[in-house]
Scaffold this motif. Structure first.
Motif, PDB file in Angstrom:
ATOM      1  N   GLU A 150       0.829  -1.205   0.000  1.00 41.93           N
ATOM      2  CA  GLU A 150       0.000   0.000   0.000  1.00 41.93           C
ATOM      3  C   GLU A 150       0.864   1.256   0.000  1.00 41.93           C
ATOM      4  N   ARG A 151       1.984   1.241   0.717  1.00 41.18           N
ATOM      5  CA  ARG A 151       2.876   2.406   0.719  1.00 41.18           C
ATOM      6  C   ARG A 151       3.482   2.614  -0.671  1.00 41.18           C
ATOM      7  N   ILE A 152       3.867   1.535  -1.338  1.00 41.63           N
ATOM      8  CA  ILE A 152       4.389   1.646  -2.707  1.00 41.63           C
ATOM      9  C   ILE A 152       3.331   2.255  -3.624  1.00 41.63           C
ATOM     10  N   ARG A 153       2.121   1.770  -3.532  1.00 45.47           N
ATOM     11  CA  ARG A 153       1.040   2.265  -4.401  1.00 45.47           C
ATOM     12  C   ARG A 153       0.774   3.745  -4.143  1.00 45.47           C
ATOM     13  N   GLU A 154       0.750   4.128  -2.891  1.00 46.05           N
ATOM     14  CA  GLU A 154       0.461   5.522  -2.538  1.00 46.05           C
ATOM     15  C   GLU A 154       1.541   6.474  -3.035  1.00 46.05           C
ATOM     16  N   ASN A 155       2.803   6.029  -3.061  1.00 46.01           N
ATOM     17  CA  ASN A 155       3.916   6.922  -3.377  1.00 46.01           C
ATOM     18  C   ASN A 155       4.400   6.807  -4.819  1.00 46.01           C
ATOM     19  N   ALA A 156       3.680   6.038  -5.625  1.00 43.63           N
ATOM     20  CA  ALA A 156       4.007   5.928  -7.051  1.00 43.63           C
ATOM     21  C   ALA A 156       2.976   6.694  -7.874  1.00 43.63           C
ATOM     22  N   GLN A 157       3.431   7.334  -8.939  1.00 46.48           N
ATOM     23  CA  GLN A 157       2.493   8.021  -9.833  1.00 46.48           C
ATOM     24  C   GLN A 157       1.613   7.011 -10.562  1.00 46.48           C
ATOM     25  N   VAL A 158       2.189   5.880 -10.961  1.00 42.57           N
ATOM     26  CA  VAL A 158       1.458   4.823 -11.672  1.00 42.57           C
ATOM     27  C   VAL A 158       1.754   3.498 -10.979  1.00 42.57           C
ATOM     28  N   SER A 159       0.703   2.796 -10.556  1.00 45.51           N
ATOM     29  CA  SER A 159       0.883   1.510  -9.881  1.00 45.51           C
ATOM     30  C   SER A 159       0.580   0.360 -10.840  1.00 45.51           C
ATOM     31  N   LEU A 160       1.431  -0.663 -10.805  1.00 42.19           N
ATOM     32  CA  LEU A 160       1.305  -1.826 -11.681  1.00 42.19           C
ATOM     33  C   LEU A 160       1.233  -3.085 -10.824  1.00 42.19           C
ATOM     34  N   LEU A 161       0.083  -3.742 -10.849  1.00 44.20           N
ATOM     35  CA  LEU A 161      -0.067  -5.038 -10.191  1.00 44.20           C
ATOM     36  C   LEU A 161       0.232  -6.120 -11.220  1.00 44.20           C
ATOM     37  N   VAL A 162       1.234  -6.958 -10.949  1.00 47.08           N
ATOM     38  CA  VAL A 162       1.635  -8.007 -11.883  1.00 47.08           C
ATOM     39  C   VAL A 162       1.345  -9.361 -11.233  1.00 47.08           C
TER      40      VAL A 162
END
Length: 265
Positions: free
Chosen positions: A201-213
């Motif tokens: 969740e911290r990665i997603r919040e602090n990234a402009q574009v989130s990629l779930l692989v």
């Protein structure tokens, strides 16, 4: 019609889930398995008795764990499963990310596949707690690789804990790449540890574009730690669609769903 047929199928599915959970975690208690799978401890014990007849799992002091000969290789086993699909997923993610980008990469074998696909890129700023991903990108001298402090978790070769949460909180990146242990039928993203949920969740919040692989085997897979939903992610990169139970969820993603296998493009 054989009345034992549906029950046998249910047992096989549950025992496959038990095996997958132990491969992910290395060891887990009987009680925790019963809670995750929503069955009695007696049912779990009967399943374990059967599973321990193989050379993969063993029972010890109320727990089930990998056999000693396989205890140090669960991450490598995961990295080697669905290899072609993970390679396609990695290539699809790498197409989105240009030279010179700043990226978060989370733990897991599918994010590692993305890192391997990114080896042709130059000038990346890589912020990660995935040591295998860092090593995969370390041959390109124009890359900058930033790692957290803390204890390395073996055999997964990653770092978790409160320090990692603070670490990702100190940076911003253009792209955040992460996997998941499982996806529930309501779209919830599941992990085996709450620390993994908080870090993702911290990665997603602090990234402009989130990629779930992820590959299709993660849909319907159980894990105890509950996180956000699949609709909260900017892009979902999947090898191919899972069964029809998840059609509504994936259809709602629209253009944010990318199917990686070449015969589906």
């Amino acid at each position: 019609m054989n009345p034992e047929g549906p029950m046998s199928s249910k047992k096989r599915k549950r025992r496959d889930q038990i095996t997958n959970i132990v491969l992910e975690r290395g060891v887990i208690s009987v009680g925790a398995l019963a809670e995750i799978l929503d069955v009695s401890t007696q049912t779990i014990r009967r399943d374990i008795d059967t599973l321990c007849e193989s050379e993969t799992l063993r029972r010890r002091h109320g727990r089930i764990e990998l056999d000693a000969q396989r205890l140090n290789t669960p991450f490598d086993q995961r990295a080697g499963t669905n290899l072609a699909s993970k390679r396609d997923i990695g290539e699809a993610a790498a197409e989105i990310i240009p030279d010179g980008a700043s990226i978060f990469i989370s733990i897991g074998s599918t994010p590692l596949s993305v890192a391997r696909a990114l080896r042709r890129r130059k000038g990346l700023t890589v912020i990660t707690n995935n040591l295998s991903a860092a090593m995969a990108l370390s041959d390109e001298l124009s890359n900058r690789i930033i790692l957290p402090g803390g204890e390395v978790r073996l055999p997964d070769r990653d770092i978790l804990g409160d320090e990692v949460l603070d670490f990702f909180g100190r940076y911003r990146a253009e792209y955040g790449i992460f996997g998941v242990a499982g996806v529930a039928e309501d779209g919830s993203l599941l992990e085996f540890h709450s620390a993994e949920v908080r870090t993702r969740e911290r990665i997603r919040e602090n990234a402009q574009v989130s990629l779930l692989v992820l590959d299709r085997s993660k849909f319907g897979r159980l894990a105890p730690a509950l996180g956000e939903t699949i609709s909260d992610v900017d892009y979902v990169i999947l090898d191919r669609r899972p069964d029809a139970r998840f059609d509504h969820m994936l259809d709602n993603l629209g253009d944010r769903l990318l199917l990686a296998e070449r015969d589906q493009k």
